[in-house]
Design a protein around this motif. Sequence first.
Motif, mmCIF file in Angstrom:
data_model
loop_
_atom_site.group_PDB
_atom_site.id
_atom_site.type_symbol
_atom_site.label_atom_id
_atom_site.label_comp_id
_atom_site.label_asym_id
_atom_site.label_seq_id
_atom_site.Cartn_x
_atom_site.Cartn_y
_atom_site.Cartn_z
ATOM 1 N N GLY A 188 0.953 -1.207 -0.095
ATOM 2 C CA GLY A 188 -0.130 0.021 -0.079
ATOM 3 C C GLY A 188 0.895 1.098 -0.004
ATOM 4 O O GLY A 188 1.920 1.197 0.738
ATOM 5 N N LEU A 189 0.597 2.329 -0.988
ATOM 6 C CA LEU A 189 1.349 3.334 -0.820
ATOM 7 C C LEU A 189 0.624 4.556 -0.591
ATOM 8 O O LEU A 189 -0.405 4.941 -1.148
ATOM 9 N N VAL A 190 1.191 5.328 0.259
ATOM 10 C CA VAL A 190 0.619 6.746 0.561
ATOM 11 C C VAL A 190 1.573 7.802 0.112
ATOM 12 O O VAL A 190 2.535 7.870 0.879
ATOM 13 N N PRO A 191 1.269 8.430 -1.074
ATOM 14 C CA PRO A 191 2.627 9.086 -1.789
ATOM 15 C C PRO A 191 2.437 10.777 -1.019
ATOM 16 O O PRO A 191 1.486 10.929 -0.137
ATOM 17 N N GLN A 192 3.345 11.466 -1.189
ATOM 18 C CA GLN A 192 3.926 12.644 -0.762
ATOM 19 C C GLN A 192 2.790 13.580 -1.070
ATOM 20 O O GLN A 192 2.384 14.459 0.002
ATOM 21 N N GLU A 193 2.813 13.727 -2.234
ATOM 22 C CA GLU A 193 1.780 14.707 -2.624
ATOM 23 C C GLU A 193 0.326 14.144 -2.667
ATOM 24 O O GLU A 193 0.235 13.083 -3.206
ATOM 25 N N ILE A 194 -0.581 15.026 -2.432
ATOM 26 C CA ILE A 194 -1.946 14.687 -2.593
ATOM 27 C C ILE A 194 -2.415 14.621 -3.667
ATOM 28 O O ILE A 194 -2.472 15.682 -4.669
ATOM 29 N N THR A 249 -13.571 6.428 -4.795
ATOM 30 C CA THR A 249 -12.237 6.344 -4.842
ATOM 31 C C THR A 249 -11.623 5.192 -3.964
ATOM 32 O O THR A 249 -10.626 4.629 -4.481
ATOM 33 N N VAL A 250 -12.031 4.852 -2.863
ATOM 34 C CA VAL A 250 -11.417 3.965 -2.074
ATOM 35 C C VAL A 250 -11.914 2.576 -2.563
ATOM 36 O O VAL A 250 -11.299 1.641 -2.696
ATOM 37 N N ARG A 251 -13.076 2.392 -3.088
ATOM 38 C CA ARG A 251 -13.468 1.164 -3.955
ATOM 39 C C ARG A 251 -12.762 0.905 -4.970
ATOM 40 O O ARG A 251 -12.427 -0.141 -5.247
ATOM 41 N N PHE A 252 -12.456 1.991 -5.682
ATOM 42 C CA PHE A 252 -11.603 1.859 -6.815
ATOM 43 C C PHE A 252 -10.360 1.330 -6.753
ATOM 44 O O PHE A 252 -9.570 0.474 -7.292
ATOM 45 N N SER A 253 -9.713 1.919 -5.581
ATOM 46 C CA SER A 253 -8.344 1.267 -5.290
ATOM 47 C C SER A 253 -8.276 -0.142 -4.802
ATOM 48 O O SER A 253 -7.372 -0.861 -5.183
ATOM 49 N N ARG A 254 -9.274 -0.627 -4.099
ATOM 50 C CA ARG A 254 -9.575 -2.172 -3.709
ATOM 51 C C ARG A 254 -9.719 -2.964 -5.068
ATOM 52 O O ARG A 254 -8.773 -3.754 -5.244
ATOM 53 N N GLY A 255 -10.451 -2.495 -6.100
ATOM 54 C CA GLY A 255 -10.617 -3.242 -7.309
ATOM 55 C C GLY A 255 -9.165 -3.300 -8.275
ATOM 56 O O GLY A 255 -8.960 -4.068 -8.484
ATOM 57 N N LEU A 256 -8.608 -1.935 -7.996
ATOM 58 C CA LEU A 256 -7.465 -1.932 -8.906
ATOM 59 C C LEU A 256 -6.600 -3.004 -8.470
ATOM 60 O O LEU A 256 -5.771 -3.248 -9.245
ATOM 61 N N PHE A 257 -6.480 -3.131 -7.166
ATOM 62 C CA PHE A 257 -5.442 -4.255 -6.571
ATOM 63 C C PHE A 257 -5.988 -5.405 -6.742
ATOM 64 O O PHE A 257 -5.317 -6.423 -6.135
ATOM 65 N N ASP A 309 -17.844 -4.149 3.721
ATOM 66 C CA ASP A 309 -17.590 -4.137 4.999
ATOM 67 C C ASP A 309 -16.177 -3.535 5.249
ATOM 68 O O ASP A 309 -16.069 -2.956 6.268
ATOM 69 N N GLN A 310 -15.162 -4.197 4.327
ATOM 70 C CA GLN A 310 -13.804 -3.785 4.630
ATOM 71 C C GLN A 310 -13.527 -2.554 4.322
ATOM 72 O O GLN A 310 -12.959 -1.670 5.028
ATOM 73 N N LEU A 343 -5.042 1.510 2.106
ATOM 74 C CA LEU A 343 -5.334 0.430 3.029
ATOM 75 C C LEU A 343 -6.406 -0.379 2.518
ATOM 76 O O LEU A 343 -6.923 -1.648 3.034
ATOM 77 N N ALA A 344 -7.268 0.057 1.432
ATOM 78 C CA ALA A 344 -8.296 -0.650 0.984
ATOM 79 C C ALA A 344 -8.183 -2.065 0.641
ATOM 80 O O ALA A 344 -8.985 -2.963 0.618
ATOM 81 N N HIS A 345 -6.949 -2.413 -0.179
ATOM 82 C CA HIS A 345 -6.792 -3.821 -0.163
ATOM 83 C C HIS A 345 -5.912 -4.628 0.599
ATOM 84 O O HIS A 345 -5.278 -5.534 0.590
ATOM 85 N N GLU A 346 -5.871 -3.936 1.955
ATOM 86 C CA GLU A 346 -5.127 -4.884 2.959
ATOM 87 C C GLU A 346 -3.900 -5.186 2.745
ATOM 88 O O GLU A 346 -3.538 -6.496 2.723
ATOM 89 N N PRO A 347 -3.053 -4.290 2.376
ATOM 90 C CA PRO A 347 -1.940 -4.405 2.075
ATOM 91 C C PRO A 347 -0.960 -5.025 3.623
ATOM 92 O O PRO A 347 -1.116 -4.861 4.536
#
Lengths: 309, 253
Positions: free
Chosen positions: A81-87, A98-106, A113-114, A149-153
Amino acid sequence: MTDMLSITGLSKRYNDGQVALENVSFDVKEGEILALLGPNGAGKTTLISAVCGLVVPTAGQVTVGGFDTRSNYRLARSLIGLVPQEIALEPFEKVINTVRFSRGLFGKSPNDDQIEIVLRQLSLWDKKDSKILQLSGGMKRRVLIAKALAHEPRVLFLDEPSAGVDVELRRDMWKLVSDLKSQGVTIILTTHYIEEAEAIADRVGVISKGKLILLEEKKALMKRMGRKKVEISLQSPIAVIPAKLQNFDLYLSDDGLTINYLYDAKASSNEITKLLNEISISNLQISDLKTSQSSLEEIFISLIEEPSK
Amino acid sequence: MNFRSIRAIYIFEMSRFFRTLLQSFVSPVISTCLYFVVFGAAIGGRIDAVDGVSYGAFIVPGLIMFSVMTQAVSNASFGIYFPKFIGTIYEVLSAPVNFLEIVIGYVGAAASKALFIGLVILATSLFFVDIEIIHPFIMIFLLLVTCISFSLLGFILGIWANNFEQLQLVPLLIITPLVFLGGSFYSISMLPKFWQVVSLFNPVVYLISGFRWAFYNNSDVSITASLFAIIIFTVFCIFIIFLIFKTGWRLRP
Ligand SMILES: Nc1ncnc2c1ncn2[C@@H]1O[C@H](COP(=O)(O)OP(=O)(O)O)[C@@H](O)[C@H]1O
Ligand SMILES: [Mg+2]
């Protein structure tokens, strides 16, 4: 414990000739929190980017969870899971999307629920239907963390998570980091806030000009590098330090009321006993005694200022 | 193949489209009506039937192709340029996906939008003229492949562009003229001999001609040449994108 992240001989020279990383090697154990310190331009972001696949390394090898990040990038990256420096967020999209997207993307199956757990963890649940552009800067940073964190890294990279955030968010983040650690998540964060490293890291690495100049257990580092100081307050001022005490590394405060003694934390405590003895023999009356240890910040500054060994 | 990732990208991209659905729907309807007023009623009344097809009906395939091509390029180029511009591309580049999955997600979304617009124009046209589609399967195939191949082209453009001017200038300077001069609104045979030959170097001519053949069974170039041209073009675009991801050009420093 096994190594969750293993970096060997990692170098990066950008196309413009800028060398951002030079032969960096280190390992991070599963569940460990590593703080990478270094001034701006040291190469911290480049290091994270090279591990996460955002930058093509010039040389070196990286494995995550035992998977090579180049030949086995799918398995390696799905752990990260990566939290970049720039927003960086899609301004017109809703937080939850956007959070659902991240989970699916991974590659994870949809699991609201997650998603809810993650959004609640970051105090974003009541903002889930807000558009990103309606959020404050701090909230956006929370969204970035939620996405990571959406894809439980199993490994979380936080690139300067505290840059420009308020005290509350920083405290929440520190708590989150320790919660994640208790779930066995490995965390690598970069920062130039020393208190942050001091507060949450197990180990501290220092990067300067693309080189890893130090990597050590935080406690050991403090012990090894930390000089201790004893401040001895006197009942009445003295003009000079008595001759008998000249063997010790002492200096007198301007008002003559305090004797400062600097010593190595490693040195035997014998020395202090001897010093105190000599002081009483010299007929000086002690009113107070205080010891302090130099912080990581002082250690860090001394490292950066001295050319690397 | 990682279908969940493709699905995530596709849905996320389409949501931008659905946010502006009304606009996406209304603007092709209006522009189609305008084309029919100008070309069909005003000018078309003075133009003879082309190869036995009334001028109003004649321009329908060209009109659809014209919009589909320009929309596919602009949707796809914006779709990948915008994440690059605002920085959200980091997530896609760090995800466990290969180049094909990224392309299917982004290009699939752009192609879907172009297809939607093409169908809206076709439906709108039915209010103005009678249309028969003699080869419906070829027509659908050509429409789909055009949506996809021009979205691929737009995707390349979006990765290449370093700023908004470049993003808009290339379609304006290269793609719009090629499409305009590709026989959208006329038959190549109406041109002087010299320009007929020049036109054969314009790849768009093959697409529009083939598409018109699917409708009315008459064309400027043979349908085989058209099918061949579009497939070569598609494969070429995919190959370029493959190289882009292989080298990390403009994406991974
Ligand atoms: N895309 C890039 N192209 C060229 N040079 C870069 C690029 N990104 C970073 N650099 C340079 O690499 C060095 C390290 O940068 P960075 O990794 O961002 O440092 P830090 O995160 O420690 O502040 C800097 O000198 C920076 O200017
Ligand atoms: Mg940085």
